[in-house]
Design a protein around this motif. Structure first.
Motif, mmCIF file in Angstrom:
data_model
loop_
_atom_site.group_PDB
_atom_site.id
_atom_site.type_symbol
_atom_site.label_atom_id
_atom_site.label_comp_id
_atom_site.label_asym_id
_atom_site.label_seq_id
_atom_site.Cartn_x
_atom_site.Cartn_y
_atom_site.Cartn_z
ATOM 1 N N GLU A 295 0.831 -1.197 0.000
ATOM 2 C CA GLU A 295 0.000 0.000 0.000
ATOM 3 C C GLU A 295 0.870 1.254 0.000
ATOM 4 O O GLU A 295 2.001 1.239 0.503
ATOM 5 C CB GLU A 295 -0.909 -0.011 1.225
ATOM 6 C CG GLU A 295 -0.135 -0.050 2.546
ATOM 7 C CD GLU A 295 -1.045 -0.256 3.730
ATOM 8 O OE1 GLU A 295 -2.255 -0.216 3.565
ATOM 9 O OE2 GLU A 295 -0.507 -0.453 4.841
ATOM 10 N N ALA B 17 -0.034 3.913 5.189
ATOM 11 C CA ALA B 17 -0.726 3.039 6.130
ATOM 12 C C ALA B 17 -2.233 3.054 5.870
ATOM 13 O O ALA B 17 -2.847 4.120 5.799
ATOM 14 C CB ALA B 17 -0.422 3.474 7.561
ATOM 15 N N ASN B 18 -2.806 1.891 5.699
ATOM 16 C CA ASN B 18 -4.235 1.725 5.390
ATOM 17 C C ASN B 18 -4.633 2.521 4.148
ATOM 18 O O ASN B 18 -5.749 3.030 4.032
ATOM 19 C CB ASN B 18 -5.108 2.147 6.576
ATOM 20 C CG ASN B 18 -6.529 1.611 6.470
ATOM 21 O OD1 ASN B 18 -6.765 0.528 5.932
ATOM 22 N ND2 ASN B 18 -7.496 2.359 6.973
ATOM 23 N N SER C 168 -6.374 -2.193 4.886
ATOM 24 C CA SER C 168 -5.177 -2.757 4.265
ATOM 25 C C SER C 168 -4.000 -2.561 5.196
ATOM 26 O O SER C 168 -3.988 -1.648 6.035
ATOM 27 C CB SER C 168 -4.901 -2.102 2.907
ATOM 28 O OG SER C 168 -4.590 -0.722 3.058
ATOM 29 N N SER C 169 -3.013 -3.440 5.060
ATOM 30 C CA SER C 169 -1.801 -3.356 5.869
ATOM 31 C C SER C 169 -0.673 -3.984 5.082
ATOM 32 O O SER C 169 -0.673 -5.199 4.854
ATOM 33 C CB SER C 169 -1.987 -4.076 7.208
ATOM 34 O OG SER C 169 -0.785 -4.061 7.945
#
Length: 269
Positions: free
Chosen positions: A179, A182-183, A207-208
């Motif tokens: 990604e 972060a997130n 998401s990570s």
């Protein structure tokens, strides 16, 4: 004299259905296939329309269509998965002896779909159905715009990425690209480019790193090497809008508007 006024009827009902992923399908209630403007309108599966119900100017026009489920055209799995939800439909009558003679009967989008006994029934909702939507928005602390839409105005160039799935465990996917922040994919969308889910979209919950958690399990099994397009998301908070996107001027929410809990906030004072 019009072909509709002749003693012998040569009228057939035809449907042109276009799914949101671009797939088009021509169907007819006639007993054989028809070719209209280079497009083949199939007699199988047969389609049987109900009467078109029209109301006044403020009422939605609706119609039901009934047909057979076939492996080559419309399958039960696709209907249940939602591939046909929101598909655009044009309905018209045609002279099957001379397909240049056509009369439009209506159009709209596919609404509720039911399957039973090897067949299906779909509701066709006309343009008037849009009047059922709320007339105005309600206030909210979160932004009511979607990232990149005309109200948000964040440029999406560079915020989309094509990835390949390396592993899948129900709603958790591992992809071959991390990604951006972060997130970064959280609140965004995933669109399948190939595989059993090709053309379908998913909502990304979080998401990570290289892991993407979807809001729901994909309709069909995901295989390794399936490709997908990831679109960056937003948590719709004013803090993220200002710090990450520098877009607070276009924030479509009221984060500082007192809520119904205003009086209870000072109970301990």
């Amino acid at each position: 004299m019009s072909w509709l006024e002749e003693d012998v009827t040569t009228l057939a009902i035809c449907w042109r259905v276009e799914r949101r992923d671009g797939v088009g399908l021509g169907l007819t209630a006639h007993d054989r296939d028809l070719v209209i403007e280079g497009n083949v309108y199939r007699a199988a599966p047969g389609m049987t329309p109900s009467a078109i119900r029209r109301g006044d100017a403020s009422a939605a026009d609706t119609m039901d269509v009934t047909g057979a489920l076939t492996s080559g055209a419309i399958t039960e799995a696709d209907l249940v998965a939602g591939r046909w939800d929101g598909a655009r439909v044009a309905v018209f009558a045609v002279d099957w002896t001379d397909t240049a003679n056509r009369v439009p009967l209506g159009g709209g989008t596919i609404g509720a779909v039911e399957t039973a006994n090897g067949g299906f029934t779909a509701e066709l909702r006309g343009p008037g159905a849009a009047l059922d939507a709320a007339g105005c928005e309600t206030t909210s602390a979160e932004c009511r715009a979607d990232l990149g839409d005309p109200r948000c105005r964040v440029a999406m160039a560079g915020r989309c990425r094509i990835v390949r799935v390396t592993a899948a465990d129900e709603e958790v996917l591992t992809v071959d690209s991390a990604e951006p922040v972060a997130n970064g994919w959280g609140g965004g969308r995933l669109r399948w480019l190939d595989g059993a889910n090709s053309g379908m979209e998913e909502v990304i919950a979080a998401s990570s790193g290289t892991e993407v958690m979807l809001a729901a399990i994909p309709r069909f099994a995901v295989a390794a090497d399936d490709r997908a397009e990831l679109v960056e998301g937003c948590d719709k908070s004013i803090a993220t809008c200002a710090a990450r996107f520098a877009n607070a001027a276009n924030f479509r929410g009221e984060p500082y508007l007192p809520g119904i809990d205003l009086l209870t906030r000072y109970g301990a004072s």
